[in-house]
Design an enzyme around this catalytic site. Structure first.
Site, short mmCIF file in Angstrom:
data_model
loop_
_atom_site.label_atom_id
_atom_site.label_comp_id
_atom_site.label_asym_id
_atom_site.label_seq_id
_atom_site.Cartn_x
_atom_site.Cartn_y
_atom_site.Cartn_z
N SER A 142 47.70 48.86 34.22
CA SER A 142 46.89 48.72 32.62
C SER A 142 45.88 47.96 32.86
CB SER A 142 47.75 48.28 31.80
OG SER A 142 47.27 47.98 30.48
N TYR A 155 53.95 41.87 28.63
CA TYR A 155 53.20 43.00 29.10
C TYR A 155 52.22 42.81 30.22
CZ TYR A 155 50.97 47.73 28.95
OH TYR A 155 50.66 49.06 29.02
P1 NAD Z 1 55.13 56.29 26.29
O1 NAD Z 1 56.30 55.76 25.22
O2 NAD Z 1 54.58 57.80 25.75
O3 NAD Z 1 55.97 56.77 27.60
C1 NAD Z 1 56.84 55.73 28.20
C2 NAD Z 1 57.89 56.42 29.08
O4 NAD Z 1 58.68 55.38 29.74
C3 NAD Z 1 58.65 57.22 28.27
O5 NAD Z 1 58.79 58.56 28.96
C4 NAD Z 1 59.95 56.57 27.83
O6 NAD Z 1 60.93 57.32 27.77
C5 NAD Z 1 59.97 55.82 29.39
N1 NAD Z 1 60.91 54.83 29.21
C6 NAD Z 1 60.77 53.81 28.44
N2 NAD Z 1 61.91 52.91 28.90
C7 NAD Z 1 62.60 53.33 29.81
C8 NAD Z 1 63.70 52.99 30.58
N3 NAD Z 1 64.53 51.95 30.28
N4 NAD Z 1 64.04 53.68 31.76
C9 NAD Z 1 63.44 54.91 31.81
N5 NAD Z 1 62.46 55.27 31.15
C10 NAD Z 1 61.94 54.75 30.44
O7 NAD Z 1 54.12 55.61 26.88
P2 NAD Z 1 52.96 55.91 27.62
O8 NAD Z 1 51.73 55.33 26.83
O9 NAD Z 1 52.50 57.00 28.23
O10 NAD Z 1 53.04 54.53 28.72
C11 NAD Z 1 53.22 54.99 30.12
C12 NAD Z 1 52.88 53.84 30.94
O11 NAD Z 1 51.45 53.78 30.87
C13 NAD Z 1 53.37 52.44 30.60
O12 NAD Z 1 53.87 51.95 31.97
C14 NAD Z 1 52.33 51.99 29.98
O13 NAD Z 1 52.45 50.37 29.94
C15 NAD Z 1 51.13 52.31 30.63
N6 NAD Z 1 49.91 52.30 29.87
C16 NAD Z 1 49.77 52.81 28.55
C17 NAD Z 1 48.46 52.99 27.96
C18 NAD Z 1 48.24 53.62 26.83
O14 NAD Z 1 47.42 53.40 26.14
N7 NAD Z 1 49.19 54.46 26.12
C19 NAD Z 1 47.43 52.11 28.81
C20 NAD Z 1 47.78 51.37 29.85
C21 NAD Z 1 48.90 51.43 30.24
#
Ligand code: NAD
Length: 260
Positions: A142, A155
């Site tokens: 991130s 985080y």
């Molecule tokens: P999201 O909530 O859409 O997806 C998260 C995924 O992780 C889902 O598929 C969920 O089922 C899974 N998950 C959660 N807990 C879990 C567990 N215990 N075991 C297995 N799977 C689990 O969120 P996202 O925004 O797609 O985030 C995905 C990644 O990207 C994360 O690591 C997040 O920190 C990172 N990220 C997101 C953003 C953003 O703006 N959305 C920015 C930077 C980084």
């Protein structure tokens, strides 16, 4: 891009029934990779997602339930997949609170899911990659892996941690045909971020567009969200020969956030 060059490779994407993980899985499948989707649920719709992806791209897709907060299940995911050429450590959760108020169980869950899971899956996958003579580890970090915001202690700590783990993995595999890199996205409009909009509108008395521009994208100079397709294509790039000497590093997909 890179039409079907990943045919014959198997990619495991953790946390891939939604958001960025699903976007990355789709782009890897489009490039020809067989895919293992994962989350901690075991619903009909999880398996239906795998069938849909397989039908759309003509690749093999399986859904394997495994809870990334549990080390043994992280390792079991890789073992159950049986082979792993591309490992995308994506699963992640968020919780926002000041340090004195930060619930210990939330701290532990974020460190386990956002950081320790990547250690366990990588430990299980590297021997398979070495046996296969090729491998790619891609960690979804991130902008918070490179910079900080208040109220996001767990985080930010986990994301800085995974950037460190990326460097060590890159060094330990430097003499193998394996690379490890992290992608550092800024804000991406996934279900995780979409869910924050109504509360933020109420909190600041703002409309949706104002919340997006002045709150969510405050630190993203492009004033545009990164997309799951862009993150997927960045992952595909890391799998290409062009990226064979890129290892132990990060690439920001953040509209200029970390240039500020
Ligand atoms: P999201 O909530 O859409 O997806 C998260 C995924 O992780 C889902 O598929 C969920 O089922 C899974 N998950 C959660 N807990 C879990 C567990 N215990 N075991 C297995 N799977 C689990 O969120 P996202 O925004 O797609 O985030 C995905 C990644 O990207 C994360 O690591 C997040 O920190 C990172 N990220 C997101 C953003 C953003 O703006 N959305 C920015 C930077 C980084």
């Amino acid at each position: 891009m890179f039409e079907k060059f990943l045919k014959g490779k198997t990619a495991i994407v953790t946390g891939s029934n939604s958001g960025i993980g699903l976007g990355v899985a789709e782009r890897l499948a489009r490039a020809g990779a067989d895919v293992v989707l994962n989350s901690f649920t075991d619903r009909d719709e999880d398996h239906a997602l795998a069938e849909k992806l397989a039908a759309e791209h003509g690749v093999a897709v399986r859904y394997i339930k495994a809870d990334m907060s549990k080390g043994a299940e992280c390792r079991a995911l890789v073992e159950q997949a049986g082979t792993c050429d591309i490992l995308v450590n994506n699963a992640g959760i968020q919780h926002v609170a000041a340090i004195p108020d930060f619930p210990t169980d939330k701290w532990d869950a974020i460190i386990a899911i956002n950081l320790s899971s990547a250690f366990h899956t990588t430990a299980a996958a590297l021997p398979m990659m070495r046996n296969a003579g090729w491998g790619r580890v891609i960690n979804i970090a991130s902008a918070h892996g490179l910079t900080a915001s208040p109220y996001k202690s767990a985080y930010v700590a986990a994301k800085h941690g995974i950037v460190g783990l990326t460097k060590v993995t890159g060094l330990e595999t430097a003499r193998d045909p394996i690379t490890c890199n992290a992608i550092c996205p800024g804000y991406v409009l996934t279900p995780l971020v979409e869910a924050q909009i109504p509360d933020t509108m109420a909190k600041y008395g703002m409309g949706r567009d104002e919340v997006i521009e002045k709150v969510l994208l405050e630190r993203q100079p492009s004033k545009a969200f990164a997309t799951t397709d862009q993150l997927g294509d960045t992952s595909v790039f890391f799998c290409s020969d062009a990226a064979a000497q890129i290892t132990g590093t990060t690439i920001s997909v953040d509209g200029g956030w970390t240039a500020l």
